[in-house]
Design an enzyme around this catalytic site. Structure first.
Site, short mmCIF file in Angstrom:
data_model
loop_
_atom_site.label_atom_id
_atom_site.label_comp_id
_atom_site.label_asym_id
_atom_site.label_seq_id
_atom_site.Cartn_x
_atom_site.Cartn_y
_atom_site.Cartn_z
CG PHE B 137 -1.98 -1.10 1.31
CD1 PHE B 137 -2.28 -1.51 0.29
CD2 PHE B 137 -2.57 -1.53 2.62
CE1 PHE B 137 -3.22 -2.76 0.03
CE2 PHE B 137 -3.51 -2.45 2.61
CZ PHE B 137 -4.05 -3.05 1.46
CB CYS B 139 4.31 1.37 -5.18
SG CYS B 139 4.90 1.70 -6.46
CG ASN B 204 6.86 1.52 -0.18
OD1 ASN B 204 7.50 2.03 -0.87
ND2 ASN B 204 5.80 0.58 -0.39
CB THR B 205 10.05 4.77 -1.80
OG1 THR B 205 8.86 4.63 -2.41
CG2 THR B 205 11.01 3.78 -1.60
CB CYS B 350 38.74 23.16 11.76
SG CYS B 350 36.97 22.77 12.57
CB CYS B 353 32.82 24.68 17.25
SG CYS B 353 34.61 25.25 17.83
CB CYS B 380 27.23 27.24 26.47
SG CYS B 380 26.91 25.86 25.70
CB CYS B 383 22.26 24.62 20.73
SG CYS B 383 23.60 24.98 19.81
CB CYS B 390 33.30 19.00 16.30
SG CYS B 390 34.91 18.78 16.59
#
Lengths: 440, 435
Positions: B137, B139, B204-205, B350, B353, B380, B383, B390
């Site tokens: 039921f 597709c 299903n899809t 890097c 953050c 902070c 969250c 990161c």
């Protein structure tokens, strides 16, 4: 004629043609589209990225890599070239392992940086292959500027000035433009006549005239240039070569490494270039490595690179040193040349072991040599130049010299490392300063 | 090695990994190879009514999205049910089941929405030896335009009606496969249960267009300049599927209804997550279509090792274990306070953050000139965005502020007591607070 690596003397054709052609192919083959996407995907798009900070030309590296990752290499190329008009050559010859890639956070994390140099080459090659020049000249300003020297500093300066609407004349002593890009870089770093192609592409901006066969003292005088132009930019490089100052230096077979490198670059066919069986290169910089590696690639049986101090003091980067070692060059450190021995032509060279402060130890040794390349530094040549400092033209700020309306940059100017990328940055910055001064 | 033997609504299989009804299960050749590779069960590609089989497009059937290095993250398809004659499929099903009696073999079905059609097909499949039926039921393309597939699955009354017909005309266990292309997955699940379904399978899809060709201005996959929505599946849909499974697992009306979990199961871990949320087993398609049947071997070893580590002797000990911890937002403990903490030794500097927090969150990360990043506890809100962006695993963690300590952001002492929105003074519906 069956020359091979064992044949004594200085001869051509030690290796079969196919071997030679393989030896002198691209050191780092270009990335294909998929490889570029995979490599680009490794970039973390760092905030205030360390790689960009490390780049002497301040290329926005995370941005151009993201542009590659999203399938817009032309936009990436424009990001690169807007900061560094010779981004194509720098992608090939920059010691990225000591600049951007050294500080890449993935080098920190994994010891495997993002391939920034290869990605830069991918972007710039893509744009240049499409024969697109992405910059346009501003309206003519009526100002004229003389640039002496068509190397990276001179051409970078000329391009930026032309873009701003000035009329630029570039003078160069050699028959081709490009300076060390054309004459001074190992062949396997710039294959396929790339240096010349890059110059042609750069000149598409318009407004630049190049006159060859002219240098200060040979058809040009600085006073005349100053009188005829609104500004002069000196990018004359270092034309002189340091001597060993040892007995026997004038014997046949003792040559300047820069001439060997230049001859090799200009040879139509590397098979025609002669090389000794036992080659000794004296020096510890990039020129020494380029000469030693190429001697080996031409088929020399024994190539020794002899440096007077320890390995950590060599100017050649660890990557370059490893490349030399991998190609079979024997690196000998802490040894200074004492005498060149031979009857007319060199057959041996004598060294003395020296410590890192060059204190002699009294212990001598000899190396068999039918060819010796000197690579112990170059010197500024010419009279009537602005004031000098440490053997180079003294500059302050963006290349200002002691003379009014004369700027200088590249290897001939004080400060900065003698790298292509530094020269490009200095030329660009001097152009901005000249423009500000002339239009202010 | 833990015993992975599975009993799903009375259908036994040596492990809980079934291949979903899809191209990998379209014919005897594939299914035999799948069983040889170790799959515990197979839901045979959907059969339709007797008569000329459906036809498929003759251009691309699949579209995809990729991650790094062309890793396939999402796949969509516009393929229809089996395009091979019914009698060929039935003959092959019988032959395979005879040779693999220990494996589960379920037949997926989709016929027009009338009782006669269902009665007819059920009669035809009766002597194949198959272990059960799955009602397709779900597709979402092609068949739905003909009043089947998702056209049924989107109307709970139809689901109930058809399920009832199937139970009336067959003694086989009946699984109803649900479409996610609805607003509340609990409604079709309730309908299936009311109709007498033994289990539901989901999802299903999902209706999808994977990309648009920006030269031809047409959606992908493109057939002669046109495209249509297809069914989306693969790793990208797993979070959607997990939520739908959990919704059914904890809904009063559907609690305890057996579920077969489907949607992006790629590794043993994905399977274990579906099972922890109440799925009795899982069905896999995209992973097999991407890597081949052999992937099941990693799923078997991985799940088995995990169960050993946990001391589980049967998959039933895992099934549903996380369901009690799925709740509504209003019951979350507002007195549970955490702060991000950056491990400077692990940090590779890097600055992601910092960019994420500074530009898009709460300006709670400081960056020094030498690129040392630290959390400002007074800003902070925990969250978790910094943790998510990161690139270094476990470099940034969320650390609980112990009860009795002061939350520097609010200046309030962290309570040791549980307190949710219902009791919160800011809640206008909280009559206690208003007094």
């Amino acid at each position: 004629m069956t020359s091979n690596t064992l044949t004594p003397g200085i001869i051509a054709g030690r290796l079969p043609a196919d071997q030679l052609s393989e030896n002198f192919s691209d050191l780092h083959p270009p990335l294909d589209d998929h490889e570029a996407l995979v490599a680009a995907d490794r970039c973390y798009f760092c905030h205030d990225a360390p790689c960009a900070t490390a780049c002497p030309t301040d290329i926005d590296i995370p941005l151009f890599i993201r542009q590659i990752a999203t399938g817009t290499p032309d936009a990436a190329a424009k990001t690169i070239l807007s900061q560094n008009i010779m981004g194509g050559m720098c992608a090939r010859v920059c010691p990225t392992e000591t600049l951007c890639e050294q500080v890449c956070v993935r080098e920190t994390a994994e010891g495997k940086p993002v391939e920034i140099g290869n990605l830069q080459r991918y972007a710039t090659d893509t744009l240049m292959a499409a024969d697109v020049h992405p910059f346009e000249r501003a309206a003519a300003t009526g100002k004229t500027i003389a640039v002496v020297g068509a190397g990276p500093a001179g051409l970078s300066c000329a391009h930026r000035l032309a873009m701003k609407g000035h009329a630029v004349t570039v003078f160069d002593a050699r028959p081709k433009s490009g300076g060390l890009n054309e004459y001074g870089i190992a062949s396997y770093k710039s294959v396929g006549g790339f240096a010349a192609k890059e110059v042609d592409w750069l000149l598409k901006i318009g407004g630049i005239t190049v006159e060859h066969g002219k240098s200060l003292g040979a058809g040009l005088s600085l006073d005349r240039l100053k009188a005829d132009h609104d500004a002069v930019f000196l990018a004359i490089g270092l034309a002189g070569v340091n001597a060993l100052n040892v007995e026997g230096e004038a014997k046949d077979g003792v040559l300047d490494a820069v001439d060997f490198i230049s001859d090799l670059r200009q040879a139509g066919d590397v098979a025609s270039v002669e090389i000794g069986r036992d080659v000794v290169v004296i020096g510890g910089g990039m020129t020494a490595v380029d000469a030693a590696v190429q001697a080996k690639l031409l088929g020399a049986l024994n190539v020794s690179l002899v440096y007077r101090r320890g390995r950590d003091r060599m100017n050649a980067s660890p990557f370059e040193q490893d490349l030399a070692a991998a190609k079979g060059v024997r690196i000998i450190t802490n040894a200074s040349p004492k005498a060149v021995i031979g009857n007319g032509a060199v057959c041996e060279i004598e060294f003395e072991y020296t410590d890192d402060d060059l204190a002699p130890t009294g212990q001598m040794f000899r190396l068999a040599a039918d060819q010796v390349f000197k690579a112990i530094g170059q010197t500024l040549g010419g009279d009537g130049l602005p004031d000098t400092e440490g053997g180079k033209i003294a500059v302050t700020g963006a290349g200002r010299t002691s003379m009014q309306s004369v700027w200088a940059g590249g290897d001939c100017a004080s400060g900065g490392e003698d790298l292509t990328v530094t020269a490009v940055a200095e030329g660009r910055d001097a152009a901005e300063d000249i423009h500000a001064q002339l239009m202010g | 090695m833990a015993n992975l033997a599975s009993d799903f609504i009375g259908i036994k299989s040596p492990n809980p990994f079934w291949l979903a009804s899809a191209p990998p299960t379209d014919k005897e050749y594939n299914v035999r190879r799948a069983f040889e590779a170790g799959w515990g069960g197979v839901v045979w590609k959907t059969l339709g009514s007797e008569g000329p089989p459906v036809v498929n497009v003759n251009g691309p059937r699949y579209g995809a999205i990729w991650g790094a290095d062309r890793r396939l993250l999402g796949l969509n398809n516009i393929e229809l049910i089996t395009d091979r004659p019914l009698e060929v499929n039935l003959r092959e099903i019988k032959s395979v089941k005879r040779d693999y009696p220990d494996r589960a073999l379920i037949i997926s079905l989709m016929v027009p929405c009338d009782e006669d059609s269902w009665e007819a097909i059920l009669k035809q499949i009766e002597d194949t030896g198959a272990d059960g039926v799955e009602l397709n039921f779900g597709c979402p393309h092609g068949m739905a335009e003909r009043g089947m597939g998702a056209a049924v699955g989107q109307v709970p009354e139809y689901i109930e009606m058809v399920t009832r017909w199937v139970k009336k005309h067959s003694r086989m266990p009946c699984i109803v496969k649900l479409t996610p292309n609805i607003s509340d997955i609990r409604k079709p699940a309730e309908a299936a249960k009311r109709g007498g379904a033994d289990a539901v399978s989901l999802i299903n899809t999902i209706n999808s267009i994977t990309s648009v060709d920006l030269d031809d201005f047409a959606p992908e996959p493109m057939i002669d300049g046109k495209g249509t929505h297809g069914g989306y599946c693969g790793p990208a849909v797993k979070p959607i599927a997990l939520n739908m499974v959990a919704e059914i697992a904890r809904h009063a009306e559907t609690q305890g209804l057996p579920m077969s979990g489907i949607g992006g199961v790629t590794t043993w871990r994905d399977a274990a997550e579906f099972m922890a949320l109440g799925a009795g087993n899982v069905q896999v398609c995209t992973a097999a279509m991407t890597y081949g049947f052999k992937v099941v071997q990693e799923m078997i070893s991985g799940l088995s090792d995990y169960m050993d580590r946990k001391g589980f002797t049967s998959t039933s000990e895992l099934v549903g274990r996380a369901v009690p911890n799925v709740t509504d937002w209003q019951y979350l403990n507002l007195n549970y306070v955490t702060k991000a903490k950056i491990d400077e030794d692990a940090c590779i500097k890097c600055g992601r953050c910092y960019a994420a927090c500074e530009d898009t969150s709460h300006q709670a990360i400081a960056m020094s000139e030498d690129r040392v990043f630290s959390v400002k506890d007074d800003e902070c809100v925990a969250c978790n965005l910094c943790v998510n962006v990161c690139p270094v695993e476990n470099c940034i963690t969320m650390e609980q502020v112990a009860p009795g300590k002061v939350d520097e952001r609010t200046g309030l002492t962290v309570s040791k007591d549980y307190g949710n929105w219902l009791d919160h003074p800011n809640n206008p519906g909280n009559t206690c607070a208003a007094e």
